[in-house]
Design a protein around this motif. Structure first.
Motif, mmCIF file in Angstrom:
data_model
loop_
_atom_site.group_PDB
_atom_site.id
_atom_site.type_symbol
_atom_site.label_atom_id
_atom_site.label_comp_id
_atom_site.label_asym_id
_atom_site.label_seq_id
_atom_site.Cartn_x
_atom_site.Cartn_y
_atom_site.Cartn_z
ATOM 1 N N UNK A 321 0.838 -1.211 0.000
ATOM 2 C CA UNK A 321 0.000 0.000 0.000
ATOM 3 C C UNK A 321 0.863 1.249 0.000
ATOM 4 N N UNK A 323 3.902 1.387 -1.231
ATOM 5 C CA UNK A 323 4.586 1.456 -2.519
ATOM 6 C C UNK A 323 3.684 2.054 -3.596
ATOM 7 N N UNK A 324 2.394 1.751 -3.540
ATOM 8 C CA UNK A 324 1.502 2.277 -4.581
ATOM 9 C C UNK A 324 0.968 3.661 -4.223
ATOM 10 N N UNK A 325 1.481 4.248 -3.154
ATOM 11 C CA UNK A 325 1.142 5.644 -2.889
ATOM 12 C C UNK A 325 0.362 5.895 -1.621
#
Lengths: 410, 256
Positions: A321, A323-325
């Motif tokens: 979570x 890593x994807x922003x």
């Protein structure tokens, strides 16, 4: 990411571990259920006490005859000089603020109407008794002062007696035999329900004091105008504590009690007495409140524990979570919402159990069921607050994970 | 900001024709130093690297060479101890945790060896995940996610859960997720490490296709076969770049 997204994630996570979720919330369930029961029992009991105080009559003091004390042994109420018509008369004339006054002799006895008979509570009263005790005559009429004085054979009957012996017949004007003496029914008493000891107050026949004396209770050897207890009603402006002191002084004088000797009578404020009894209920309320608080704390620790487990189990997910922003705030919110959702789940189960328990208690105590919506909201609020307080630490831990380490976790 | 001078400085010799001249990733003399107990480990030592928009780069090297550390820095998951690391023109050392999260969200799409899909979540929702964290949030998240799933060939698998998908399909979902926010960089860490060779080829062909459509692709791998697909190969050893060559005969060209 908003709260609804977080809620969706939280519910998915909770559903995946259904049994664990419910077991975890046990403390919350108990805590919330006891809050509900506490409030329901507390308000139910209070309203019941208020009703009973109201049924006693307001602004009222009662004088009971005292007990003898021989060599340290107390002989019990009524073993000493009874209260007399003259005592009553003195009280009526010398104590300011008296609006109504009546003696009360109590006993039991059989009544007969036609071929129906019934053993009931018998009361010997003065004409003002109904006013003193706020106990209205709803049909027919009360006693006149003359009837009280002349031992007239008239009677007032309670609702239960009517149900038991009259069998649908109109009681007014009917003749019943009270202890084998015929009395004419002149009035029907308003229903009062049970008293605080569970006795049916409507199971009663009232007859004039003078007619009762020597029948309901034996004639006193010491006075021939025994009136049992004296009930005195004061106007609203009277200070009952002051009136009580005045009555005590007056009765000590009348009954020639030397200074330093105990009273041979008791003046009591029954409302105060009733309120004192509620303190036991208040104590029970506090115990329940303590139980709820402890349950919520223990439950909260359980929530914290399971949330820490959840954070550990989902470390990779947290890393992803991030890593994807996902911001720290998003992660914090997700786990906080999950903790609160878990607590609210427990809260809802707790409310259900609490309401059911309160209903059972109310039924068995024959109280009105009083479950305030406020109490439910308060209990759920307490559960949610527990979630926030105890969910914060695990959520913060999740939010401060290093994304690299989190992604690398197996 | 003077981008052109920096490009020159980073070695114009590597620039291939037809590429955008702007560097997407620019590392200048970056070092990453870890302290483990008493010891200090120099995971990256004065590394300088520039990757322009539209490139397809394979970062290679044995374990401990510093390639994973480099990947973390390229992915804005970490910041260098020394030196300047710029992603899309922004020095990541100067950014707050929130700004780094937004940079990852908007600029980078991650693909992992273990796919990192969420359990109990269908493909469509997996792909929508980055959009949940986007600021502002797109109103057509559902349509964007569907489009990306179609692009990776999973049109018929949108409501499938990870447990119902093969490894290759799971990785395709992960790629669709990486693409959904229309990033400039697709950053893949051993993307074929958990896949068989046939599926690996399909996934790499997909990367080539995406790169030909304009997205910059950086693949971190230790498999030479995988690196063959890239147009440029950067080899790390002991925290330094020991080789940085363009591959004129890269396999990707065959896929085009």
């Amino acid at each position: 990411m908003n709260v609804f997204d977080s809620l969706g994630i939280a519910l998915t996570a909770l559903r995946a571990n259904m049994l664990r979720s419910i077991l975890t919330t046990l403390g919350i369930i108990i805590g919330v259920a006891s809050v509900i029961v506490m409030v329901a029992v507390g308000t139910g009991a209070r309203s019941e006490v208020d009703r009973q105080i109201a049924s006693l009559g307001s602004n009222m003091l009662v004088v009971f005859p005292g007990s003898t004390r021989v060599g340290g042994r107390a002989g019990g109420a009524g073993t000493r000089l009874p209260l007399s018509e003259r005592d009553m008369q003195a009280l009526r004339e010398k104590i300011p603020g008296v609006v109504a006054i009546s003696g009360l002799l109590q006993g039991n006895g059989a009544i007969v109407y036609g071929n129906a008979n019934w053993t009931t509570s018998l009361m010997g009263i003065h004409d003002q008794f109904n006013e003193v005790r706020d106990w209205a005559v709803i049909e027919g009429r009360g006693f006149t002062p003359n009837e009280t004085r002349t031992a007239a054979r008239v009677a007032l009957v309670g609702k239960t007696v009517i149900d038991k012996v009259f069998n649908g017949a109109d009681p007014i004007g009917a003749t019943i035999r009270v202890l084998n003496v015929p009395f004419q029914v002149v009035g029907v008493l308003d229903s009062k329900g049970q008293n605080s000891f569970g006795r049916d107050q409507d199971d009663v026949v009232m007859i004039p004091m003078s007619a009762a004396r020597g029948r309901i209770v034996g004639r006193s050897k010491l006075v021939n105008d025994n009136v049992g207890n004296i009930h005195v009603k004061f106007d609203a402006a009277t200070d009952l504590a002051e009136a009580q002191a005045q009555m005590e002084t007056l009765l000590r004088q009348r009954r020639s009690i030397k200074a330093g000797t105990e009273d041979d009578f008791n003046v009591r404020n029954l409302s105060e007495f009733m309120r004192a009894r509620t303190s036991a209920l208040t104590t029970m309320g506090w115990l329940l409140a303590a139980t709820s608080a402890i349950s919520l704390i223990v439950g909260g620790i359980g929530i914290m524990n399971i949330m820490l487990v959840s954070v550990t189990e989902r470390t990779r997910e947290i890393g992803l979570r991030m890593a994807v922003g996902g911001r720290r705030r998003d992660i914090l919110m997700q786990f906080l919402v999950e903790a609160v959702a878990l607590c609210l789940l427990g809260g809802l189960i707790g409310v259900t159990i609490g309401v059911a328990t309160a209903a059972v208690v109310a039924l068995s105590a024959q109280w009105p069921i009083l479950i305030a919506p406020n109490a439910i909201l308060m209990a759920l609020g307490a559960a949610a607050l527990t979630g926030v307080v105890f969910g914060f630490f695990p959520a913060r831990r999740a939010a401060h994970l290093n994304p690299i380490d989190a992604l690398r976790t197996e | 900001m003077d981008l052109s001078s920096r490009t020159d400085e980073m070695g114009a010799a590597r620039s291939a024709p037809g590429l955008d001249a702007r560097p997407l990733i620019e590392a200048r003399g970056i070092s990453k130093i870890y302290t483990v107990g008493e010891q200090t480990v120099r995971a990256l030592d004065e590394v300088t690297l520039s990757i322009r928009l539209g490139e397809f780069v394979a970062i290679m090297g044995p374990s401990g060479s510093g390639k994973s550390t480099m990947m973390n820095l390229i992915g804005a998951l970490d910041v260098p101890t020394r030196g300047a690391m710029e992603l899309d023109g922004r020095n990541i050392a100067m950014l707050s945790s929130d700004a780094l999260a937004d940079l990852r969200n908007r600029t980078i799409g991650f693909v992992f060896q273990q796919f990192n899909l969420l359990p109990r979540t269908n493909a469509l929702r997996q792909v929508m995940l980055p959009l949940l964290y986007a600021h502002p949030r797109p109103a057509d998240a559902d349509a964007l996610a569907r489009h990306r799933l179609e692009q990776v060939g999973l049109k018929d698998r949108m409501d499938h859960y990870p447990s119902q998908l093969s490894g290759g399909q799971q990785q395709r979902v992960a790629i669709a997720r990486a693409l959904v926010n229309n990033p400039k960089l697709l950053l893949a860490d051993e993307p074929t490490g958990a896949l068989d060779s046939k599926t690996s080829e399909e996934i790499m062909a997909l990367f080539c296709k995406l790169n030909s459509e304009g997205i910059t692709v950086v693949v971190v791998t230790h498999e030479p076969d995988v690196a063959e697909y890239a147009k440029r190969r950067v080899l790390f050893r002991d925290g330094r770049i020991v080789e940085d060559i363009a591959q004129p005969g890269f396999l990707g060209r065959a896929a085009e």
